[in-house]
Scaffold this motif. Structure first.
Motif, PDB file in Angstrom:
ATOM      1  N   ALA A 268     -35.362  47.284 -33.873  1.00 54.56           N
ATOM      2  CA  ALA A 268     -34.320  46.268 -34.040  1.00 54.56           C
ATOM      3  C   ALA A 268     -34.799  44.917 -33.514  1.00 54.56           C
ATOM      4  N   TYR A 269     -35.604  44.918 -32.449  1.00 53.80           N
ATOM      5  CA  TYR A 269     -36.124  43.661 -31.902  1.00 53.80           C
ATOM      6  C   TYR A 269     -37.044  42.969 -32.911  1.00 53.80           C
ATOM      7  N   THR A 270     -38.030  43.713 -33.394  1.00 54.56           N
ATOM      8  CA  THR A 270     -39.006  43.109 -34.292  1.00 54.56           C
ATOM      9  C   THR A 270     -38.390  42.774 -35.651  1.00 54.56           C
ATOM     10  N   ASN A 271     -37.453  43.578 -36.106  1.00 49.12           N
ATOM     11  CA  ASN A 271     -36.763  43.279 -37.364  1.00 49.12           C
ATOM     12  C   ASN A 271     -36.001  41.963 -37.265  1.00 49.12           C
ATOM     13  N   ALA A 272     -35.329  41.742 -36.125  1.00 50.66           N
ATOM     14  CA  ALA A 272     -34.547  40.516 -35.948  1.00 50.66           C
ATOM     15  C   ALA A 272     -35.453  39.292 -35.917  1.00 50.66           C
ATOM     16  N   ILE A 273     -36.585  39.405 -35.230  1.00 46.60           N
ATOM     17  CA  ILE A 273     -37.528  38.291 -35.179  1.00 46.60           C
ATOM     18  C   ILE A 273     -38.077  37.976 -36.568  1.00 46.60           C
ATOM     19  N   TYR A 274     -38.465  39.020 -37.305  1.00 51.86           N
ATOM     20  CA  TYR A 274     -39.032  38.807 -38.634  1.00 51.86           C
ATOM     21  C   TYR A 274     -37.996  38.215 -39.591  1.00 51.86           C
ATOM     22  N   ALA A 275     -36.769  38.735 -39.526  1.00 52.31           N
ATOM     23  CA  ALA A 275     -35.715  38.222 -40.403  1.00 52.31           C
ATOM     24  C   ALA A 275     -35.407  36.758 -40.106  1.00 52.31           C
ATOM     25  N   ALA A 276     -35.631  36.347 -38.858  1.00 51.61           N
ATOM     26  CA  ALA A 276     -35.359  34.965 -38.456  1.00 51.61           C
ATOM     27  C   ALA A 276     -36.522  34.027 -38.763  1.00 51.61           C
ATOM     28  N   GLY A 277     -37.607  34.565 -39.336  1.00 52.09           N
ATOM     29  CA  GLY A 277     -38.714  33.715 -39.735  1.00 52.09           C
ATOM     30  C   GLY A 277     -39.923  33.762 -38.827  1.00 52.09           C
ATOM     31  N   GLY A 278     -39.895  34.623 -37.803  1.00 49.86           N
ATOM     32  CA  GLY A 278     -41.024  34.754 -36.900  1.00 49.86           C
ATOM     33  C   GLY A 278     -41.883  35.957 -37.240  1.00 49.86           C
ATOM     34  N   GLN A 279     -43.089  35.999 -36.693  1.00 50.42           N
ATOM     35  CA  GLN A 279     -43.964  37.158 -36.823  1.00 50.42           C
ATOM     36  C   GLN A 279     -44.050  37.835 -35.457  1.00 50.42           C
ATOM     37  N   PRO A 280     -43.407  39.001 -35.305  1.00 52.37           N
ATOM     38  CA  PRO A 280     -43.448  39.666 -33.999  1.00 52.37           C
ATOM     39  C   PRO A 280     -44.833  40.212 -33.682  1.00 52.37           C
ATOM     40  N   VAL A 281     -45.228  40.050 -32.433  1.00 47.18           N
ATOM     41  CA  VAL A 281     -46.494  40.588 -31.936  1.00 47.18           C
ATOM     42  C   VAL A 281     -46.158  41.451 -30.724  1.00 47.18           C
ATOM     43  N   ILE A 282     -46.302  42.769 -30.862  1.00 52.22           N
ATOM     44  CA  ILE A 282     -45.917  43.680 -29.786  1.00 52.22           C
ATOM     45  C   ILE A 282     -46.940  43.611 -28.655  1.00 52.22           C
ATOM     46  N   LEU A 283     -46.432  43.454 -27.431  1.00 53.46           N
ATOM     47  CA  LEU A 283     -47.278  43.345 -26.246  1.00 53.46           C
ATOM     48  C   LEU A 283     -47.114  44.605 -25.401  1.00 53.46           C
ATOM     49  N   PRO A 284     -48.027  45.567 -25.517  1.00 60.98           N
ATOM     50  CA  PRO A 284     -47.924  46.804 -24.746  1.00 60.98           C
ATOM     51  C   PRO A 284     -48.339  46.584 -23.298  1.00 60.98           C
ATOM     52  N   VAL A 285     -47.784  47.391 -22.416  1.00 63.46           N
ATOM     53  CA  VAL A 285     -48.115  47.306 -21.000  1.00 63.46           C
ATOM     54  C   VAL A 285     -49.594  47.616 -20.791  1.00 63.46           C
TER      55      VAL A 285
ATOM     56  N   ALA B  65     -27.361  41.684 -34.965  1.00 66.28           N
ATOM     57  CA  ALA B  65     -27.822  40.574 -35.802  1.00 66.28           C
ATOM     58  C   ALA B  65     -27.679  40.816 -37.305  1.00 66.28           C
ATOM     59  N   PRO B  66     -27.931  42.039 -37.821  1.00 68.54           N
ATOM     60  CA  PRO B  66     -27.779  42.225 -39.268  1.00 68.54           C
ATOM     61  C   PRO B  66     -26.333  42.144 -39.750  1.00 68.54           C
ATOM     62  N   HIS B  67     -25.387  42.192 -38.821  1.00 63.50           N
ATOM     63  CA  HIS B  67     -23.976  42.272 -39.195  1.00 63.50           C
ATOM     64  C   HIS B  67     -23.149  41.096 -38.673  1.00 63.50           C
TER      65      HIS B  67
ATOM     66  N   ARG C 116     -23.476  35.146 -35.746  1.00 66.56           N
ATOM     67  CA  ARG C 116     -23.673  34.495 -34.444  1.00 66.56           C
ATOM     68  C   ARG C 116     -24.837  35.129 -33.700  1.00 66.56           C
ATOM     69  N   GLN C 117     -24.919  36.457 -33.747  1.00 64.97           N
ATOM     70  CA  GLN C 117     -26.015  37.137 -33.064  1.00 64.97           C
ATOM     71  C   GLN C 117     -27.356  36.856 -33.758  1.00 64.97           C
ATOM     72  N   PHE C 118     -27.340  36.804 -35.072  1.00 58.77           N
ATOM     73  CA  PHE C 118     -28.562  36.463 -35.804  1.00 58.77           C
ATOM     74  C   PHE C 118     -29.012  35.046 -35.467  1.00 58.77           C
ATOM     75  N   ALA C 119     -28.035  34.164 -35.246  1.00 58.02           N
ATOM     76  CA  ALA C 119     -28.359  32.770 -34.924  1.00 58.02           C
ATOM     77  C   ALA C 119     -29.142  32.647 -33.622  1.00 58.02           C
ATOM     78  N   LEU C 120     -28.964  33.596 -32.690  1.00 62.79           N
ATOM     79  CA  LEU C 120     -29.756  33.582 -31.461  1.00 62.79           C
ATOM     80  C   LEU C 120     -31.248  33.688 -31.775  1.00 62.79           C
ATOM     81  N   PHE C 121     -31.586  34.554 -32.703  1.00 61.52           N
ATOM     82  CA  PHE C 121     -32.984  34.744 -33.082  1.00 61.52           C
ATOM     83  C   PHE C 121     -33.483  33.582 -33.932  1.00 61.52           C
ATOM     84  N   SER C 122     -32.645  33.083 -34.827  1.00 63.35           N
ATOM     85  CA  SER C 122     -33.035  31.949 -35.657  1.00 63.35           C
ATOM     86  C   SER C 122     -33.339  30.724 -34.798  1.00 63.35           C
ATOM     87  N   ALA C 123     -32.476  30.470 -33.806  1.00 58.01           N
ATOM     88  CA  ALA C 123     -32.680  29.317 -32.927  1.00 58.01           C
ATOM     89  C   ALA C 123     -33.931  29.491 -32.079  1.00 58.01           C
TER      90      ALA C 123
END
Length: 241
Positions: free
Chosen positions: A30-47, A216-218, A221-228
């Motif tokens: 859900a994290y990476t999907n929200a970032i991608y849908a908002a126009g970003g490219q998620p890069v996972i940072l493992p411990v 965010a998919p529903h 306002r929540q999607f706008a957090l990621f878009s901003a």
């Protein structure tokens, strides 16, 4: 225009595998999907045990995600019996991520545990077990709301939500909360006496206690957090270009 690269912190957790129980990198999509849908490219940072100094070299924004509790030693307190899921390796890794993000002046979106980490690293502390009239660990589906928050007029959060109303529905999955605020933080949303969002006055940080990635998919306002957030990361690219 290329997508800004958003570093997304991931949990380390022992999980069953074909080789027996092994430490694994774990992150809800859900994290990476929200970032991608908002126009970003998620890069996972493992411990990693020793994060390299150049880890955020090509990263344009940092998202600190949810998960188990922080080690109370980080804020100088013994653990309450309700504390769960402590991973000192993750704590140390995300401390390094946060510090490097601040040095590079990256925009930061911190969610749930991420908000608590930001507060602690700025000298604040946590309520290790909430006692409140509101239920902050919902049993209904995560894309549905649990309670409402009241936002602070004029805050970045209120501007992002873009409503004439100062009340918004959110979901909720936390048993801890902020007690004393860390340096440079201001409260921008509340639910009763529980702090639900903070922003920094001296850095590009917006932190929320709920999980907007599931809503965010529903909920626009929540999607706008990621878009901003992604837009701020993109602005940084154009500023330093």
């Amino acid at each position: 225009m290329s997508r800004p690269l958003i570093g997304v912190s991931a949990a380390a957790e022992e999980l069953p595998t074909a080789f027996g129980p092994k430490d694994c990198t774990k992150l809800n999509t859900a994290y990476t999907n929200a970032i991608y849908a908002a126009g970003g490219q998620p890069v996972i940072l493992p411990v990693t045990l020793d994060p390299p100094a150049d880890l955020l070299d090509r990263i344009d924004g940092l998202m600190l995600t949810g998960g188990g509790d922080l080690d109370p030693e980080l804020y100088g307190e013994p653990p309450d019996p309700t504390v769960y899921g402590v991973r000192r390796d993750r704590d140390a890794f995300e401390v390094a991520l946060y510090q490097e993000a601040m040095r590079r002046e990256l925009p930061v979106l911190a969610i749930c545990r991420g908000m608590q980490l930001v507060n602690v690293l700025r000298g604040g502390n946590l309520i290790q077990e909430l006692e409140t009239e509101h239920d902050h660990w919902q049993t209904n589906p995560s894309h549905e709301h649990s309670h409402h928050i009241t936002t602070t007029p004029g805050s970045r959060l209120a501007e992002i939500f873009g409503s004439d109303l100062d009340v918004a529905p959110v979901n909720s999955y936390h048993h801890q909360g902020l007690r004393n605020l860390g340096s440079g933080l201001v409260v921008t949303a509340m639910c009763g006496d529980v702090i639900e969002a903070v922003e920094a006055t001296d850095a590009d940080i917006l932190a929320v206690q709920w999980h907007p990635e599931h809503m965010a998919p529903h909920d626009h306002r929540q999607f706008a957090l990621f878009s901003a957030f992604v837009a701020r990361a993109a602005d940084r690219i154009s500023t330093i270009a």
